[in-house]
Design an enzyme around this catalytic site. Sequence first.
Site, PDB file in Angstrom:
ATOM      1  N   TYR A  25      -2.570   1.466 -11.393  1.00 14.00           N
ATOM      2  CA  TYR A  25      -2.377   1.506  -9.946  1.00 14.00           C
ATOM      3  C   TYR A  25      -0.910   1.753  -9.609  1.00 14.00           C
ATOM      4  O   TYR A  25      -0.586   2.555  -8.715  1.00 14.00           O
ATOM      5  CB  TYR A  25      -2.841   0.184  -9.328  1.00 14.00           C
ATOM      6  CG  TYR A  25      -2.488   0.023  -7.869  1.00 14.00           C
ATOM      7  CD1 TYR A  25      -3.198   0.698  -6.875  1.00 14.00           C
ATOM      8  CD2 TYR A  25      -1.453  -0.824  -7.477  1.00 14.00           C
ATOM      9  CE1 TYR A  25      -2.877   0.545  -5.536  1.00 14.00           C
ATOM     10  CE2 TYR A  25      -1.123  -0.984  -6.136  1.00 14.00           C
ATOM     11  CZ  TYR A  25      -1.833  -0.295  -5.173  1.00 14.00           C
ATOM     12  OH  TYR A  25      -1.505  -0.454  -3.855  1.00 14.00           O
ATOM     13  N   SER A 107       3.774  -6.008   2.050  1.00 19.01           N
ATOM     14  CA  SER A 107       2.775  -5.014   2.429  1.00 19.01           C
ATOM     15  C   SER A 107       1.623  -5.634   3.223  1.00 19.01           C
ATOM     16  O   SER A 107       1.239  -6.782   2.993  1.00 19.01           O
ATOM     17  CB  SER A 107       2.209  -4.358   1.164  1.00 19.01           C
ATOM     18  OG  SER A 107       1.091  -3.545   1.456  1.00 19.01           O
ATOM     19  N   GLN A 128       5.597  -4.730   6.396  1.00 21.83           N
ATOM     20  CA  GLN A 128       5.140  -3.339   6.467  1.00 21.83           C
ATOM     21  C   GLN A 128       3.741  -3.292   7.060  1.00 21.83           C
ATOM     22  O   GLN A 128       2.854  -4.025   6.645  1.00 21.83           O
ATOM     23  CB  GLN A 128       5.149  -2.715   5.064  1.00 21.83           C
ATOM     24  CG  GLN A 128       4.563  -1.312   4.999  1.00 21.83           C
ATOM     25  CD  GLN A 128       3.058  -1.309   4.715  1.00 21.83           C
ATOM     26  OE1 GLN A 128       2.528  -2.240   4.122  1.00 21.83           O
ATOM     27  NE2 GLN A 128       2.373  -0.271   5.152  1.00 21.83           N
ATOM     28  N   TYR A 130       0.304  -1.042   7.992  1.00 23.38           N
ATOM     29  CA  TYR A 130      -0.600   0.098   8.029  1.00 23.38           C
ATOM     30  C   TYR A 130      -1.362   0.017   9.344  1.00 23.38           C
ATOM     31  O   TYR A 130      -1.906  -1.042   9.687  1.00 23.38           O
ATOM     32  CB  TYR A 130      -1.583   0.066   6.866  1.00 23.38           C
ATOM     33  CG  TYR A 130      -0.994   0.434   5.533  1.00 23.38           C
ATOM     34  CD1 TYR A 130      -0.309   1.630   5.347  1.00 23.38           C
ATOM     35  CD2 TYR A 130      -1.130  -0.413   4.437  1.00 23.38           C
ATOM     36  CE1 TYR A 130       0.226   1.970   4.121  1.00 23.38           C
ATOM     37  CE2 TYR A 130      -0.603  -0.085   3.190  1.00 23.38           C
ATOM     38  CZ  TYR A 130       0.073   1.114   3.050  1.00 23.38           C
ATOM     39  OH  TYR A 130       0.600   1.450   1.834  1.00 23.38           O
ATOM     40  N   THR A 156       4.435   2.334   8.239  1.00 24.13           N
ATOM     41  CA  THR A 156       4.151   3.435   7.316  1.00 24.13           C
ATOM     42  C   THR A 156       3.370   4.519   8.038  1.00 24.13           C
ATOM     43  O   THR A 156       2.311   4.258   8.612  1.00 24.13           O
ATOM     44  CB  THR A 156       3.368   2.930   6.095  1.00 24.13           C
ATOM     45  OG1 THR A 156       4.205   2.028   5.358  1.00 24.13           O
ATOM     46  CG2 THR A 156       2.985   4.091   5.184  1.00 24.13           C
ATOM     47  N   ARG A 165      -6.297   9.064  -6.033  1.00 22.66           N
ATOM     48  CA  ARG A 165      -5.630   8.711  -7.287  1.00 22.66           C
ATOM     49  C   ARG A 165      -6.714   8.543  -8.344  1.00 22.66           C
ATOM     50  O   ARG A 165      -7.490   7.593  -8.319  1.00 22.66           O
ATOM     51  CB  ARG A 165      -4.827   7.433  -7.093  1.00 22.66           C
ATOM     52  CG  ARG A 165      -3.759   7.587  -5.984  1.00 22.66           C
ATOM     53  CD  ARG A 165      -3.566   6.336  -5.160  1.00 22.66           C
ATOM     54  NE  ARG A 165      -2.875   6.637  -3.912  1.00 22.66           N
ATOM     55  CZ  ARG A 165      -2.587   5.726  -2.997  1.00 22.66           C
ATOM     56  NH1 ARG A 165      -2.936   4.462  -3.199  1.00 22.66           N
ATOM     57  NH2 ARG A 165      -1.972   6.055  -1.890  1.00 22.66           N
ATOM     58  N   LYS A 252       8.601   4.598   7.924  1.00 24.65           N
ATOM     59  CA  LYS A 252       8.553   4.977   6.510  1.00 24.65           C
ATOM     60  C   LYS A 252       7.567   6.123   6.296  1.00 24.65           C
ATOM     61  O   LYS A 252       6.479   6.120   6.846  1.00 24.65           O
ATOM     62  CB  LYS A 252       8.126   3.769   5.673  1.00 24.65           C
ATOM     63  CG  LYS A 252       8.064   3.998   4.172  1.00 24.65           C
ATOM     64  CD  LYS A 252       7.740   2.683   3.456  1.00 24.65           C
ATOM     65  CE  LYS A 252       7.687   2.856   1.963  1.00 24.65           C
ATOM     66  NZ  LYS A 252       6.489   3.613   1.520  1.00 24.65           N
ATOM     67  N   HIS A 276       5.664   8.267  -0.378  1.00 23.94           N
ATOM     68  CA  HIS A 276       4.748   7.218  -0.825  1.00 23.94           C
ATOM     69  C   HIS A 276       4.689   7.155  -2.351  1.00 23.94           C
ATOM     70  O   HIS A 276       3.653   6.888  -2.953  1.00 23.94           O
ATOM     71  CB  HIS A 276       3.333   7.427  -0.256  1.00 23.94           C
ATOM     72  CG  HIS A 276       2.640   6.153   0.100  1.00 23.94           C
ATOM     73  ND1 HIS A 276       2.659   5.616   1.362  1.00 23.94           N
ATOM     74  CD2 HIS A 276       1.910   5.284  -0.648  1.00 23.94           C
ATOM     75  CE1 HIS A 276       1.960   4.498   1.390  1.00 23.94           C
ATOM     76  NE2 HIS A 276       1.502   4.263   0.177  1.00 23.94           N
ATOM     77  N   ARG A 279       2.067   9.277  -4.151  1.00 18.62           N
ATOM     78  CA  ARG A 279       0.685   8.787  -4.154  1.00 18.62           C
ATOM     79  C   ARG A 279      -0.153   9.362  -3.012  1.00 18.62           C
ATOM     80  O   ARG A 279      -1.314   9.017  -2.864  1.00 18.62           O
ATOM     81  CB  ARG A 279       0.689   7.254  -4.063  1.00 18.62           C
ATOM     82  CG  ARG A 279       1.305   6.602  -5.282  1.00 18.62           C
ATOM     83  CD  ARG A 279       1.594   5.117  -5.058  1.00 18.62           C
ATOM     84  NE  ARG A 279       0.406   4.342  -4.794  1.00 18.62           N
ATOM     85  CZ  ARG A 279      -0.476   3.951  -5.719  1.00 18.62           C
ATOM     86  NH1 ARG A 279      -0.299   4.311  -6.977  1.00 18.62           N
ATOM     87  NH2 ARG A 279      -1.510   3.217  -5.397  1.00 18.62           N
TER      88      ARG A 279
END
Length: 389
Positions: A25, A107, A128, A130, A156, A165, A252, A276, A279
């Site tokens: 990861y 996060s 952070q 999302y 972000t 991924r 970001k 990122h 990613r």
Amino acid sequence: MPVITCIEDLRRIYARRAPRMFYDYAESGSWTEQTFRENTTDFSKLRMRQRVAVDMTNRSTRSTMIGEEVAMPVALAPVGLTGMQHADGEILAARAAERFGVPFTLSTMSICSIEDVAAHTTKPFWFQLYVMKDEDFVRRIIGRAKAAGCSALVLTLDLQILGQRHKDLKNGLSAPPKLTLPTMINLATKWRWGMGMLGTKRRFFGNIVGHATGVGDTSSLASWTAEQFDPQLDWGKVEKLRDLWGGKLILKGILDAEDAKMALRVGADAIVVSNHGGRQLDGAMSAIRMLPSIMEAVGDKVEVHLDSGIRSGQDVLKALSLGARGTYIGRAYIYGLGAMGEAGVTRALEVIHRELDVSMALCGERDVHNLGRHNLIMPQGYDDPTTVI
């Protein structure tokens, strides 16, 4: 403690001690991983200009990031699932950052919650965000970050849609891990990690479980997160979130000069030049290659930071020499955490600090604020984002 001379030493120990799915990861990018690789290899194309017969005493790496004093211009980047790399990982990393004197960023997708980290630290950390479709959840998590005393919101912008991924899909990445036969065989060899996880209650996404409507356990969590990232996030929503937060705002995921100008218009206190960590959009330019054009566009009007690809203090020096006011490390501290817990995070910071300090001296500089392009030798076209070198 084994002799650690560089971040790569920590990565090798981390690879032995962390479960395969969590190592993969962290140590992977999207699709072909071209951008993931170039984030680091593009740093190596920059050379430092050696200077001699200069007074190297009384050196200082101290600086500020968004007005906060830092021991060096390096922050710990937000990394999801940090508490799966090592038990209570976010708490341990935050404590190490606090003692060292650099910012820690928690996060949204952390294992330890905002409240957990606040209860185990004494100084404000950054949070952070999302942006999710569930607007009520977004309002409440911003309120929780305010209540915890977070001193900055790191919003972000480059994960409205999740980049693929391959390794995560093949490993069946989840928190906690699903006990498939391959996973159980791998976990059986990671006894240090297992003992730590048995000793903690923090094994789920602490900012989400019990806080998002309808998410009371891991079975409901998976379906919620799979459909919650907001693909409609635009600059208008960024402005609304800025007003809702009301404090220092860091944007970001900026990788283009035009987006940097937009970030300036919506009132960001800082921007983070970042892809990122390779990613998201595979085939995008590395962060360090895009930094010069972004500095030219907005560098004297907003504080510019850089994330993606930093593995050494020399990388930090190169970013600062190209104009960045601050930098972020993600994988570098995760290697330390997975290798040795809190002590490993501290060791990662020590390694990067020493590399920055010694390299700065050998470049003939005594203060990070004096670093500039005169300290670098760049290949022709390096600072032109339309040129592939």
